[in-house]
Design a protein around this motif. Structure first.
Motif, PDB file in Angstrom:
ATOM      1  N   ASP A 135       0.690  -1.245   0.038  1.00 44.52           N
ATOM      2  CA  ASP A 135       0.091  -0.155   0.065  1.00 44.52           C
ATOM      3  C   ASP A 135       0.755   1.325   0.175  1.00 44.52           C
ATOM      4  O   ASP A 135       0.315   2.528   0.144  1.00 44.52           O
ATOM      5  N   SER A 136       2.106   1.390  -0.164  1.00 44.33           N
ATOM      6  CA  SER A 136       3.188   2.292   0.053  1.00 44.33           C
ATOM      7  C   SER A 136       3.007   2.973  -1.291  1.00 44.33           C
ATOM      8  O   SER A 136       2.611   2.637  -2.451  1.00 44.33           O
ATOM      9  N   VAL A 137       3.394   4.461  -1.372  1.00 52.59           N
ATOM     10  CA  VAL A 137       3.105   5.164  -2.512  1.00 52.59           C
ATOM     11  C   VAL A 137       4.333   5.103  -3.308  1.00 52.59           C
ATOM     12  O   VAL A 137       4.187   4.919  -4.516  1.00 52.59           O
ATOM     13  N   ILE A 138       5.676   5.034  -2.605  1.00 52.72           N
ATOM     14  CA  ILE A 138       6.786   4.781  -3.713  1.00 52.72           C
ATOM     15  C   ILE A 138       7.903   3.683  -3.654  1.00 52.72           C
ATOM     16  O   ILE A 138       8.511   3.392  -4.401  1.00 52.72           O
ATOM     17  N   CYS A 139       7.564   3.070  -2.357  1.00 55.51           N
ATOM     18  CA  CYS A 139       8.637   2.050  -2.154  1.00 55.51           C
ATOM     19  C   CYS A 139       7.826   0.743  -1.554  1.00 55.51           C
ATOM     20  O   CYS A 139       7.052   1.029  -0.693  1.00 55.51           O
ATOM     21  N   LYS A 140       7.759  -0.145  -2.447  1.00 54.48           N
ATOM     22  CA  LYS A 140       7.069  -1.464  -2.237  1.00 54.48           C
ATOM     23  C   LYS A 140       7.311  -2.621  -1.433  1.00 54.48           C
ATOM     24  O   LYS A 140       6.727  -3.572  -1.267  1.00 54.48           O
ATOM     25  N   SER A 141       8.750  -2.498  -1.065  1.00 58.37           N
ATOM     26  CA  SER A 141       9.562  -3.432  -0.247  1.00 58.37           C
ATOM     27  C   SER A 141      10.408  -2.958   0.483  1.00 58.37           C
ATOM     28  O   SER A 141      11.206  -1.980  -0.198  1.00 58.37           O
ATOM     29  N   PHE A 142      10.934  -3.208   1.714  1.00 56.85           N
ATOM     30  CA  PHE A 142      11.752  -2.947   2.249  1.00 56.85           C
ATOM     31  C   PHE A 142      12.795  -4.000   3.113  1.00 56.85           C
ATOM     32  O   PHE A 142      12.205  -5.173   3.339  1.00 56.85           O
ATOM     33  N   ASP A 143      14.158  -3.888   3.037  1.00 60.71           N
ATOM     34  CA  ASP A 143      14.854  -5.017   3.751  1.00 60.71           C
ATOM     35  C   ASP A 143      15.014  -4.579   4.997  1.00 60.71           C
ATOM     36  O   ASP A 143      15.465  -3.345   5.508  1.00 60.71           O
ATOM     37  N   ILE A 144      14.461  -5.467   6.076  1.00 59.61           N
ATOM     38  CA  ILE A 144      14.254  -4.991   7.312  1.00 59.61           C
ATOM     39  C   ILE A 144      15.112  -5.731   8.216  1.00 59.61           C
ATOM     40  O   ILE A 144      15.407  -7.084   8.085  1.00 59.61           O
ATOM     41  N   ILE A 145      15.658  -5.470   9.315  1.00 60.48           N
ATOM     42  CA  ILE A 145      16.672  -6.365   9.932  1.00 60.48           C
ATOM     43  C   ILE A 145      16.038  -7.086  11.027  1.00 60.48           C
ATOM     44  O   ILE A 145      14.888  -6.959  11.294  1.00 60.48           O
ATOM     45  N   THR A 146      16.409  -8.352  11.069  1.00 59.94           N
ATOM     46  CA  THR A 146      15.509  -9.555  11.527  1.00 59.94           C
ATOM     47  C   THR A 146      14.974  -9.279  13.015  1.00 59.94           C
ATOM     48  O   THR A 146      13.620  -9.620  13.047  1.00 59.94           O
ATOM     49  N   PRO A 147      15.547  -8.857  13.922  1.00 51.57           N
ATOM     50  CA  PRO A 147      15.017  -8.685  15.271  1.00 51.57           C
ATOM     51  C   PRO A 147      13.581  -7.790  15.093  1.00 51.57           C
ATOM     52  O   PRO A 147      12.627  -7.825  15.861  1.00 51.57           O
ATOM     53  N   ILE A 148      13.540  -6.848  14.246  1.00 51.42           N
ATOM     54  CA  ILE A 148      12.486  -5.968  13.960  1.00 51.42           C
ATOM     55  C   ILE A 148      11.557  -6.508  13.249  1.00 51.42           C
ATOM     56  O   ILE A 148      10.213  -6.543  13.596  1.00 51.42           O
ATOM     57  N   ALA A 149      11.847  -7.188  12.042  1.00 51.95           N
ATOM     58  CA  ALA A 149      10.778  -7.939  11.414  1.00 51.95           C
ATOM     59  C   ALA A 149       9.985  -9.407  12.381  1.00 51.95           C
ATOM     60  O   ALA A 149       9.097  -9.780  11.925  1.00 51.95           O
ATOM     61  N   ASP A 150      10.965  -9.821  13.247  1.00 51.11           N
ATOM     62  CA  ASP A 150      10.555 -10.880  13.963  1.00 51.11           C
ATOM     63  C   ASP A 150       9.537 -10.363  15.234  1.00 51.11           C
ATOM     64  O   ASP A 150       8.798 -11.280  15.759  1.00 51.11           O
ATOM     65  N   ALA A 151       9.586  -9.144  15.393  1.00 48.65           N
ATOM     66  CA  ALA A 151       9.153  -8.590  16.765  1.00 48.65           C
ATOM     67  C   ALA A 151       7.471  -8.491  16.582  1.00 48.65           C
ATOM     68  O   ALA A 151       6.853  -8.510  15.602  1.00 48.65           O
ATOM     69  N   ASP A 152       6.905  -8.686  17.826  1.00 48.56           N
ATOM     70  CA  ASP A 152       5.415  -8.403  17.905  1.00 48.56           C
ATOM     71  C   ASP A 152       5.089  -6.924  18.099  1.00 48.56           C
ATOM     72  O   ASP A 152       4.117  -6.342  17.611  1.00 48.56           O
ATOM     73  N   VAL A 153       5.956  -6.517  18.928  1.00 48.84           N
ATOM     74  CA  VAL A 153       5.891  -4.860  19.425  1.00 48.84           C
ATOM     75  C   VAL A 153       7.110  -4.335  18.994  1.00 48.84           C
ATOM     76  O   VAL A 153       8.210  -4.960  19.248  1.00 48.84           O
ATOM     77  N   VAL A 154       7.199  -3.332  18.472  1.00 48.78           N
ATOM     78  CA  VAL A 154       8.255  -2.506  18.077  1.00 48.78           C
ATOM     79  C   VAL A 154       8.209  -0.949  18.891  1.00 48.78           C
ATOM     80  O   VAL A 154       7.174  -0.204  18.900  1.00 48.78           O
ATOM     81  N   ILE A 155       9.061  -0.791  19.705  1.00 54.03           N
ATOM     82  CA  ILE A 155       8.978   0.337  20.643  1.00 54.03           C
ATOM     83  C   ILE A 155      10.227   1.403  19.766  1.00 54.03           C
ATOM     84  O   ILE A 155      11.430   1.252  19.905  1.00 54.03           O
ATOM     85  N   ASN A 156      10.033   2.208  19.006  1.00 51.24           N
ATOM     86  CA  ASN A 156      10.715   3.328  18.439  1.00 51.24           C
ATOM     87  C   ASN A 156      11.199   4.436  19.343  1.00 51.24           C
ATOM     88  O   ASN A 156      10.563   5.377  19.419  1.00 51.24           O
ATOM     89  N   LEU A 157      12.508   4.064  19.877  1.00 56.63           N
ATOM     90  CA  LEU A 157      13.017   4.918  20.999  1.00 56.63           C
ATOM     91  C   LEU A 157      13.934   6.201  20.152  1.00 56.63           C
ATOM     92  O   LEU A 157      15.179   5.804  20.307  1.00 56.63           O
ATOM     93  N   CYS A 158      13.265   7.185  19.602  1.00 52.44           N
ATOM     94  CA  CYS A 158      14.281   8.243  19.081  1.00 52.44           C
ATOM     95  C   CYS A 158      14.799   9.276  19.831  1.00 52.44           C
ATOM     96  O   CYS A 158      14.376   9.363  21.107  1.00 52.44           O
ATOM     97  N   LYS A 159      15.601   9.811  19.100  1.00 54.16           N
ATOM     98  CA  LYS A 159      16.180  11.307  19.725  1.00 54.16           C
ATOM     99  C   LYS A 159      15.799  12.421  18.769  1.00 54.16           C
ATOM    100  O   LYS A 159      15.847  12.318  17.622  1.00 54.16           O
ATOM    101  N   LEU A 160      15.498  13.395  19.445  1.00 53.82           N
ATOM    102  CA  LEU A 160      14.866  14.503  18.770  1.00 53.82           C
ATOM    103  C   LEU A 160      16.309  15.559  18.453  1.00 53.82           C
ATOM    104  O   LEU A 160      16.887  16.024  19.500  1.00 53.82           O
ATOM    105  N   LYS A 161      16.724  15.726  17.268  1.00 46.11           N
ATOM    106  CA  LYS A 161      17.551  16.317  16.614  1.00 46.11           C
ATOM    107  C   LYS A 161      17.377  17.035  15.273  1.00 46.11           C
ATOM    108  O   LYS A 161      16.245  16.914  14.579  1.00 46.11           O
ATOM    109  N   SER A 162      18.230  17.892  15.081  1.00 48.01           N
ATOM    110  CA  SER A 162      18.095  18.614  13.813  1.00 48.01           C
ATOM    111  C   SER A 162      18.728  17.574  12.747  1.00 48.01           C
ATOM    112  O   SER A 162      19.384  16.756  13.249  1.00 48.01           O
ATOM    113  N   HIS A 163      18.490  17.773  11.511  1.00 48.77           N
ATOM    114  CA  HIS A 163      18.900  17.112  10.476  1.00 48.77           C
ATOM    115  C   HIS A 163      19.292  17.646   9.268  1.00 48.77           C
ATOM    116  O   HIS A 163      18.512  18.421   8.587  1.00 48.77           O
TER     117      HIS A 163
END
Length: 400
Positions: A135-163
């Protein structure tokens, strides 16, 4: 039963004021924010949980480039009582994705110490697998690291920064670390157009949140301003943010950093109906206005509405845009010739050459540069500067 979000544009954002990385305060803040989001310990029972921090490079916590270990430690303390089937800390930083690299990053960034005494483990599995996003707009497939792909729950623990590339790094941008190391460079080359790159980031975050039970938590106690995500300077902001909707979280964070309307990936999410245009329309648990950083320093690449780059493509048909756009340059006086920028360049436009003294120095072939700023982000001694065309200031004045 899953309670995954449908990206309601008014999804709640929990905000907890935190003036410092005090363990007692953090251990109180995490469960309070979970409660605000309607999450109880039963949500995690029997599930495999992957925590995805921001560990962009091997830097101690005081540099504010990475998720602070005190926040991770407080989160692990909360999860200890949730009867999870497994808790793993998993990240793929820029560059090689190997066990040796992971061990070094975990140690220097404080993750190794943070997991001690908790029922959690650090990930050393460097495999990955493709995940479709039909259902994505521009990228229909992603290569994802295994522990994320295997997880039931993902906690996205980010850092707020300029970029320097995306203007801001928060919940949306942090999901890019789910793509294995060197594959990130392929994505930079494939989506070299800024608009396409931001669409891809929204696709990735959307896919992850639709296929997993995700919680986004943002370490905004001390963020980074200036030329982030690694070359800026620490900036006290004073809060933690949490949501089930990364787009609403980032909309709130952008308002706090005084860059509403300047973050293309948030604008793209708004166009898709995933978040409001302004943070005032987000349901935030505490008043974020008291935290707004009116003096927050933007990266040198920032393109505010008054900047000539905002209208130059329209006036000249885009033909001179590449000439005027900010680009990375090597500061040869401090370059040590380590070759990290050469290895990280997705289009192989950086070459190591010897100067008159026979020392190796990096050189960027500007005609091939796609301005992804991977070299600036990954330079271990910050010897990559952002050069702006001096004529832009004159053009901006004429435009007013």
């Amino acid at each position: 039963m899953s309670s995954r979000p449908s990206f309601d544009p008014v999804s709640p954002v929990a905000l907890s004021p935190c003036g410092a990385y005090d363990s007692t305060a953090l251990r109180q803040a995490i469960p309070a924010m979970m409660e605000t989001l309607g999450i109880t310990s039963d949500f995690f029972t029997g599930k495999k949980v992957a925590i995805k921090p921001n560990l962009v490079m091997k830097k101690p916590a005081e540099y504010a480039a990475t998720t602070h270990p005190a926040v991770l430690e407080a989160l692990l303390g909360y999860l200890d009582g949730c009867h999870c089937a497994d808790v793993v800390i998993a990240e793929s930083m820029g560059g090689p994705y190997t066990e040796a690299v992971l061990r070094g990053v975990y140690a220097v960034c404080g993750m190794e110490e943070a997991v001690k005494g908790h029922s959690a483990r650090l990930n050393f599995d460097v495999s990955s697998r493709p995940v479709t996003a039909p259902d994505s707009v521009i990228c229909k497939s992603f290569d994802i690291i295994t522990p994320i792909a295997d997880a039931d729950v993902v906690i996205n623990l980010c850092k707020l920064k300029s970029h320097s590339l995306t203007r801001m790094s928060g919940a949306i941008k942090n999901t890019f670390g789910c793509i294995p190391g060197l594959t990130k460079f392929e994505f930079h080359a494939r989506f070299s157009d800024y608009a396409d790159f931001n669409k891809m980031l929204v696709d990735l975050s959307e896919m992850l949140h639709e296929q997993k039970d995700c919680i986004d938590i943002c370490d905004a106690i001390v963020g980074m301003e200036g030329n982030g995500p690694t070359g800026g300077i620490p900036k006290k902001i004073g809060c933690l943010l949490a949501s089930r909707n990364p787009f609403c979280l980032d909309t709130t964070a952008a308002a706090i950093l005084s860059c509403e309307g300047e973050v293309p990936m948030i604008s793209e999410a708004h166009r898709r109906g995933y978040c409001p245009e302004h943070a005032d329309a987000v349901s935030v648990s505490s008043d974020f206005r008291t935290l707004i950083q009116t003096d927050f320093r933007a990266p040198d690449t920032a393109q505010k509405s008054k900047n000539a780059l905002h209208w130059l493509p329209k006036v000249f048909g885009g033909k001179l845009f590449d000439w005027f756009a900010p680009r990375p340059v090597i500061r040869t006086a401090t370059c040590v010739g380590c070759g990290e920028c050469e290895r990280s360049c997705p289009v192989h436009t950086i070459e190591m050459i010897r100067d008159k003294q026979g020392k190796k120095k990096a050189m960027i072939h500007a005609d091939k540069c796609i301005r992804c700023f991977c070299c600036q982000e990954l330079c271990p001694i910050h010897s990559v500067d952002i050069r702006k065309n001096g004529i832009l200031n004159l053009l901006a004045q004429m435009r007013r």
